[in-house]
Scaffold this motif. Structure first.
Motif, short mmCIF file in Angstrom:
data_model
loop_
_atom_site.label_atom_id
_atom_site.label_comp_id
_atom_site.label_asym_id
_atom_site.label_seq_id
_atom_site.Cartn_x
_atom_site.Cartn_y
_atom_site.Cartn_z
N VAL A 109 0.85 -1.20 0.00
CA VAL A 109 0.00 0.00 0.00
C VAL A 109 0.87 1.24 0.00
N GLU A 110 1.94 1.22 0.80
CA GLU A 110 2.84 2.36 0.90
C GLU A 110 3.49 2.68 -0.45
N LYS A 111 4.03 1.68 -1.11
CA LYS A 111 4.71 1.94 -2.38
C LYS A 111 3.72 2.32 -3.47
N THR A 112 2.53 1.76 -3.43
CA THR A 112 1.50 2.15 -4.39
C THR A 112 1.14 3.61 -4.22
N PHE A 113 0.97 4.04 -2.97
CA PHE A 113 0.67 5.45 -2.68
C PHE A 113 1.80 6.35 -3.15
N LEU A 114 3.04 5.98 -2.82
CA LEU A 114 4.18 6.83 -3.15
C LEU A 114 4.28 7.08 -4.65
N ASN A 115 4.16 6.04 -5.43
CA ASN A 115 4.24 6.20 -6.88
C ASN A 115 3.07 7.01 -7.41
N ALA A 116 1.91 6.91 -6.78
CA ALA A 116 0.73 7.66 -7.23
C ALA A 116 0.91 9.16 -7.05
N VAL A 117 1.70 9.57 -6.03
CA VAL A 117 1.91 11.01 -5.80
C VAL A 117 3.21 11.50 -6.43
N ARG A 236 12.90 17.86 -1.44
CA ARG A 236 11.85 18.73 -0.88
C ARG A 236 10.53 18.52 -1.61
N ALA A 237 10.59 18.30 -2.92
CA ALA A 237 9.37 18.05 -3.69
C ALA A 237 8.73 16.72 -3.26
N ILE A 238 9.56 15.71 -3.02
CA ILE A 238 9.05 14.42 -2.55
C ILE A 238 8.37 14.60 -1.20
N ALA A 239 9.02 15.31 -0.29
CA ALA A 239 8.44 15.52 1.04
C ALA A 239 7.09 16.21 0.95
N ALA A 240 7.00 17.26 0.14
CA ALA A 240 5.74 17.99 -0.01
C ALA A 240 4.66 17.09 -0.60
N ALA A 241 5.01 16.28 -1.59
CA ALA A 241 4.02 15.40 -2.23
C ALA A 241 3.47 14.37 -1.24
N VAL A 242 4.35 13.82 -0.42
CA VAL A 242 3.92 12.82 0.56
C VAL A 242 3.04 13.46 1.63
N LEU A 243 3.48 14.58 2.18
CA LEU A 243 2.73 15.25 3.23
C LEU A 243 1.34 15.66 2.76
N GLU A 244 1.29 16.25 1.57
CA GLU A 244 0.00 16.71 1.06
C GLU A 244 -0.88 15.54 0.61
#
Length: 371
Positions: A109-117, A236-244
Motif C-alpha cells: 500500500v505504501e509503495k503504491t501510494f508513493l508512486n501515485a503522488v 523537498r518536492a518528494i516531502a511535499a508530495a507525501v505530506l499533502e
C-alpha cells in the motif's frame, strides 16, 4: 482548530525512546503528557505526567486516554491503525491520522501510494505465495529483496534472494506470510529527509541527512548532507508530495536512495519522528521532537535551518556502557533513553558530535517553513 494552549494534556501511544523525547519536548512547551504503553515504568512514562499501562488496542484504555487528553499522537508506526480510528471515532483529536498510519503499515500500500503522488520507488510486486514469488523473481530480476508486508524493522522480516534457487528458502525465512519483493536499487548512498506539516498546511523541511546502516540498523547520520541543488530540490518536492497526499499533520521521516544526478527513489516513510532526525536536537534551534508537538498542537512550525554540522551515532546494547567517555568528549551531546537492560542490538542511546557548520567568513544560507 485553535492552537492548544500550554497546560493542555497530550497523549502519546508508545512509551519508548521516541515517546520519551516527544514528552520532554512537550514539557518544554508547557504541556502535560500521558503515555499509553503495555510496559510498566516505560522510558517515556518515567518523564511524563502519567502512564496508562495497557495494550494499544485495549478499549477501556483508549476510552480513558480519549477523555483525559486534548490531543493524541503516537511514537511508532506499529500502533494498530484501528486504535487511532477508535480514538477519532470517540471524538478525540488525533494527529497524524489513521490514513497515514495504515499506509505506512503495509509496504505494498505504501509503495503504491508513493508512486501515485510522484514519489518514485523501486519496482515491486505483491507476494502471497511461493508461486507469486517465483513469478515476481522472473519479472523483477535478481538480486531482489523479500520483505514482509507488515511489521519488520531494523532489518527484521526480510531476506535477499540472489539466485532463483534461494526463493523457497527466503519465503520460508520470512514465515510464509504476505510479502513484497523489491527490485535492487543501484544507489550511491542513503539519504533521508525529515519534514513537518502543520494544521494550516504549512510545510517545514530540514536539511538532508546521509545515513550508514550496519546489519540493517541505522549506525550513523551525518547532517546536513553534502547535496547539490538538484538533489535538494527533488527531496523537498518528494516531502511535499507525501505530506499533502496524506493530508498529514506532524513530523514524518522519508528514507531515500540517491542514484546520483538528482535522481532519488523513496525507500520507505515513517509517520513519526525518525531516528535519522536525532541530529536536529543539537544541530537546529527547533528539533524534530518540538516540531512534531508544534504541528499536532496547531502551533506555528519552528525554523529548520541547521546551525551546526552533526554526526549522530546510535549506541546499541552494551555500547551504552561507554557513557563516561562520551560524556567527557567536549563536542559530544549524549542522549540516554533510560532503558534498564542493554540487550544486543537494542537502541539504548545516541550521541551527537557537533562541529561548526560554517568557516569564518562563509556565507550562511538556509530555509525555514514554506507555504
Amino acid at each position: 482548530m485553535a492552537p492548544l494552549p500550554p497546560g493542555s494534556t497530550l497523549g502519546i501511544l508508545g512509551g519508548g525512546q521516541l515517546g520519551r523525547m516527544l514528552s520532554q519536548a512537550a514539557a518544554r512547551l508547557g504541556f502535560d503528557v500521558v503515555i499509553l504503553d503495555p510496559e510498566e515504568n516505560s522510558p517515556a512514562g518515567r518523564v511524563s505526567r502519567g502512564q496508562i499501562v495497557a495494550a494499544y488496542d485495549d478499549p477501556t484504555a483508549l476510552n480513558v486516554m480519549g477523555r483525559v487528553c486534548d490531543l493524541v499522537t503516537f511514537e511508532f508506526e506499529n500502533v494498530p491503525a484501528a486504535s487511532i480510528e477508535t480514538l477519532a471515532g470517540g471524538g478525540a483529536l488525533v494527529a497524524p491520522g489513521p490514513t497515514a498510519l495504515s499506509t505506512a503499515q503495509d509496504r505494498v500500500v505504501e509503495k503504491t501510494f508513493l508512486n501515485a503522488v510522484g514519489a518514485t520507488t523501486v519496482d515491486f510486486a505483491a507476494v502471497d505465495s511461493l508461486d507469486d514469488l517465483t513469478a515476481a523473481v522472473t519479472r523483477l530480476g535478481l538480486p531482489a529483496l523479500l520483505k514482509t508486508r507488515r511489521d519488520g524493522y531494523d532489518g527484521k522480516g526480510q531476506a535477499w534472494i540472489r539466485t532463483a534457487k534461494q526463493a523457497a528458502a527466503a519465503w520460508k525465512a520470512i514465515g510464509e506470510v504476505p510479502a513484497i519483493l523489491e527490485a535492487k536499487a543501484d544507489f550511491t548512498r542513503e539519504l533521508s529527509i525529515i519534514a513537518a506539516r502543520g494544521r494550516d498546511g504549512t510545510i517545514a523541511v530540514y536539511p538532508l541527512g546521509q545515513n550508514h546502516h550496519a546489519g540493517g540498523v541505522l549506525a550513523t547520520t551525518l547532517a546536513p548532507a553534502a547535496v547539490d541543488t538538484k538533489t535538494d530540490t527533488r527531496a523537498r518536492a518528494i516531502a511535499a508530495a507525501v505530506l499533502e497526499g496524506l493530508d498529514y499533520v506532524g513530523v514524518i521521516g522519508i528514507e531515500l536512495f540517491d542514484l546520483g544526478h538528482g535522481t532519488l527513489l523513496v525507500n520507505e516513510i515513517a509517520p513519526r519522528v525518525h531516528n535519522t532526525g536525532h541530529w536536529t536536537q543539537d544541530g537546529c534551534v527547533c528539533d524534530q521532537f518540538e516540531q512534531h508537538i508544534r504541528a499536532v498542537a496547531g502551533w506555528p512550525l519552528g525554523p529548520t535551518t541547521a546551525h551546526a554540522r552533526v554526526e549522530m551515532t546510535n549506541l546499541l546494547g552494551e555500547a551504552v556502557n561507554a557513557w563516561p567517555a562520551l560524556a567527557a568528549e567536549p563536542d559530544a551531546r549524549l542522549h540516554l533513553y533510560g532503558k534498564a537492560e542493554a540487550r544486543p542490538g537494542r537502541k539504548m542511546a545516541h550521541v551527537n558530535r557537533v562541529k561548526p557548520l560554517f568557516s569564518v567568513g562563509a556565507k550562511r544560507t538556509g530555509r525555514g517553513p514554506v507555504s
